[in-house]
Design a protein around this motif. Sequence first.
Motif, PDB file in Angstrom:
ATOM      1  N   GLU A   1       8.156   7.173   2.650  1.00 11.70           N
ATOM      2  CA  GLU A   1       8.258   8.052   2.696  1.00 11.70           C
ATOM      3  C   GLU A   1       9.835   8.015   2.719  1.00 11.70           C
ATOM      4  O   GLU A   1      10.244   8.991   1.603  1.00 11.70           O
ATOM      5  N   TRP A   2      10.537   7.009   3.670  1.00 13.63           N
ATOM      6  CA  TRP A   2      11.820   7.603   3.779  1.00 13.63           C
ATOM      7  C   TRP A   2      12.723   7.483   2.356  1.00 13.63           C
ATOM      8  O   TRP A   2      13.935   7.215   2.270  1.00 13.63           O
ATOM      9  N   GLY A   3      12.110   6.192   1.681  1.00 13.98           N
ATOM     10  CA  GLY A   3      12.482   5.676   0.201  1.00 13.98           C
ATOM     11  C   GLY A   3      13.525   4.423   0.549  1.00 13.98           C
ATOM     12  O   GLY A   3      14.437   4.388  -0.363  1.00 13.98           O
ATOM     13  N   LEU A   4      13.115   3.806   2.358  1.00 11.54           N
ATOM     14  CA  LEU A   4      13.902   2.368   2.296  1.00 11.54           C
ATOM     15  C   LEU A   4      13.315   1.633   0.861  1.00 11.54           C
ATOM     16  O   LEU A   4      13.705   0.175   1.076  1.00 11.54           O
ATOM     17  N   VAL A   5      12.313   1.718   0.714  1.00  9.60           N
ATOM     18  CA  VAL A   5      11.205   0.450  -0.156  1.00  9.60           C
ATOM     19  C   VAL A   5      11.112   1.250  -1.669  1.00  9.60           C
ATOM     20  O   VAL A   5      10.822   2.745  -1.442  1.00  9.60           O
ATOM     21  N   THR A   6      10.795   1.219  -2.311  1.00  6.88           N
ATOM     22  CA  THR A   6       9.791   1.511  -3.641  1.00  6.88           C
ATOM     23  C   THR A   6       8.469   1.486  -3.887  1.00  6.88           C
ATOM     24  O   THR A   6       7.455   2.442  -4.105  1.00  6.88           O
ATOM     25  N   GLU A   7       8.022   0.213  -2.984  1.00  4.51           N
ATOM     26  CA  GLU A   7       6.300   0.570  -3.207  1.00  4.51           C
ATOM     27  C   GLU A   7       6.050  -0.215  -1.828  1.00  4.51           C
ATOM     28  O   GLU A   7       6.811  -1.519  -1.647  1.00  4.51           O
ATOM     29  N   VAL A   8       4.633  -0.168  -1.809  1.00  3.53           N
ATOM     30  CA  VAL A   8       3.941  -0.896  -0.373  1.00  3.53           C
ATOM     31  C   VAL A   8       2.405  -1.669  -1.256  1.00  3.53           C
ATOM     32  O   VAL A   8       2.208  -0.560  -1.536  1.00  3.53           O
ATOM     33  N   VAL A   9       2.461  -2.922  -1.086  1.00  2.00           N
ATOM     34  CA  VAL A   9       1.405  -3.547  -0.931  1.00  2.00           C
ATOM     35  C   VAL A   9       0.487  -4.161  -0.318  1.00  2.00           C
ATOM     36  O   VAL A   9       1.546  -4.559   0.952  1.00  2.00           O
ATOM     37  N   PRO A  10       0.199  -4.851  -0.525  1.00  2.00           N
ATOM     38  CA  PRO A  10      -1.043  -5.626   0.953  1.00  2.00           C
ATOM     39  C   PRO A  10      -0.358  -7.103   0.704  1.00  2.00           C
ATOM     40  O   PRO A  10       0.425  -7.625  -0.617  1.00  2.00           O
ATOM     41  N   ALA A  11      -0.581  -7.534   1.865  1.00  4.55           N
ATOM     42  CA  ALA A  11       1.032  -8.769   2.404  1.00  4.55           C
ATOM     43  C   ALA A  11       0.076  -9.708   0.536  1.00  4.55           C
ATOM     44  O   ALA A  11       1.018 -10.018   0.589  1.00  4.55           O
ATOM     45  N   ALA A  12      -0.677  -9.911   0.405  1.00  3.76           N
ATOM     46  CA  ALA A  12      -1.391 -10.917  -0.594  1.00  3.76           C
ATOM     47  C   ALA A  12      -1.097 -11.033  -1.547  1.00  3.76           C
ATOM     48  O   ALA A  12      -0.764 -12.050  -2.763  1.00  3.76           O
ATOM     49  N   GLU A  13      -0.604  -9.547  -1.916  1.00  6.81           N
ATOM     50  CA  GLU A  13      -0.118  -8.782  -3.229  1.00  6.81           C
ATOM     51  C   GLU A  13       0.867  -8.587  -3.638  1.00  6.81           C
ATOM     52  O   GLU A  13       2.162  -8.475  -5.142  1.00  6.81           O
ATOM     53  N   LEU A  14       1.874  -8.760  -2.317  1.00  9.83           N
ATOM     54  CA  LEU A  14       3.725  -8.761  -1.819  1.00  9.83           C
ATOM     55  C   LEU A  14       4.338  -9.448  -3.319  1.00  9.83           C
ATOM     56  O   LEU A  14       5.144  -9.167  -4.332  1.00  9.83           O
ATOM     57  N   LEU A  15       4.332 -10.612  -3.600  1.00  6.13           N
ATOM     58  CA  LEU A  15       4.996 -12.345  -4.141  1.00  6.13           C
ATOM     59  C   LEU A  15       4.672 -11.708  -5.745  1.00  6.13           C
ATOM     60  O   LEU A  15       5.843 -10.971  -6.740  1.00  6.13           O
ATOM     61  N   SER A  16       3.628 -11.341  -6.457  1.00  2.00           N
ATOM     62  CA  SER A  16       2.756 -10.722  -7.653  1.00  2.00           C
ATOM     63  C   SER A  16       3.426  -9.063  -7.709  1.00  2.00           C
ATOM     64  O   SER A  16       3.665  -9.126  -9.084  1.00  2.00           O
ATOM     65  N   ALA A  17       3.455  -8.181  -7.250  1.00  2.50           N
ATOM     66  CA  ALA A  17       4.087  -7.307  -7.598  1.00  2.50           C
ATOM     67  C   ALA A  17       5.483  -7.115  -7.373  1.00  2.50           C
ATOM     68  O   ALA A  17       5.944  -6.487  -8.482  1.00  2.50           O
ATOM     69  N   ALA A  18       6.049  -8.228  -7.118  1.00  8.64           N
ATOM     70  CA  ALA A  18       7.981  -7.968  -7.113  1.00  8.64           C
ATOM     71  C   ALA A  18       7.965  -8.816  -7.939  1.00  8.64           C
ATOM     72  O   ALA A  18       8.875  -8.212  -8.849  1.00  8.64           O
ATOM     73  N   LEU A  19       7.454  -9.832  -8.563  1.00  2.46           N
ATOM     74  CA  LEU A  19       7.773 -10.533  -9.900  1.00  2.46           C
ATOM     75  C   LEU A  19       6.796  -9.528 -10.717  1.00  2.46           C
ATOM     76  O   LEU A  19       8.150 -10.397 -12.479  1.00  2.46           O
ATOM     77  N   ASP A  20       6.714  -8.812 -10.858  1.00  2.33           N
ATOM     78  CA  ASP A  20       6.037  -7.723 -12.304  1.00  2.33           C
ATOM     79  C   ASP A  20       7.283  -7.006 -12.333  1.00  2.33           C
ATOM     80  O   ASP A  20       7.621  -7.104 -13.276  1.00  2.33           O
ATOM     81  N   VAL A  21       7.472  -6.338 -11.085  1.00  2.00           N
ATOM     82  CA  VAL A  21       8.916  -6.019 -11.077  1.00  2.00           C
ATOM     83  C   VAL A  21      10.147  -6.550 -12.159  1.00  2.00           C
ATOM     84  O   VAL A  21      10.727  -6.277 -12.623  1.00  2.00           O
TER      85      VAL A  21
END
Length: 266
Positions: A181-201
């Motif tokens: 909400e505050w813009g500190l992070v750009t996306e929040v994902v389930p913990a199990a999907e975190l690395l996959s989401a980061a690698l996608d970016v």
Amino acid sequence: MKPFLIAEREDSILTVRMDSPETRNALSEPAQMQEFVDLCASVKADRSVKVVVLTGNGPAFCAGGNVKDMRERGGIFAGSPYELRESYRNGIQRIPLALYELDVPVVAAINGPAIGAGLDLACMCDVRISADTAKFAESFVKLGIVPGDGGAWLLPRIVGMPKASLMALTGDTIDAAKALEWGLVTEVVPAAELLSAALDVARRMAANPSHGLRLTKRLLREGQHMRLDSLLELSAAFQSLAHHTEDHHEAVNAFVEKRAPQFTGR
């Protein structure tokens, strides 16, 4: 002493893991800080690396400084006020300077609590993606100290001065939803999907020409403290360089010919 940073390469993407889960990846040893400096130097010199992903092993991203060492006034917290000042200047403060000077984009995959210096480390990265279980705190004031690693410069530029002031002056912890909400992070994902989401970016970034990536990041960094006219001059200089790269010509030709580009880094 085992290495603090473990690096794995996938094509042009370097995934770096802080690997001290027993200390929640606390930043407590000069050798750890030297590893960050050395990593940035090696990546900066390796034109084949396009993106770095930074994450932590274990339940935490980074718990900040080692509070036990603070209590005992040992390790990097030992010595006179003069010695402590030099310890900060020649130790942890080298990390924000090294990451700031790194032209390669850095994506933080925040797998768990990012507290104190750990939050500031995340703020040194260009993009932050969070697991839904992560927590964030600019908690120095709760220990009677100040952000000694650049947090007072970094955090307001990301969330704005009022929210940064609230975090720094209360030391309160916020969850991943509030961080989004505050813009500190750009996306929040389930913990199990975190690395996959980061690698996608990271892959979406790495699909672009390396010269364009590095020059664009430099412009974004310099734009934080330059006047508009000065930034325009720098932009013109960078653009003249970019126009004369082989990858620029390949990108234009591929666009016109409606095909996927084949970049070579030249």
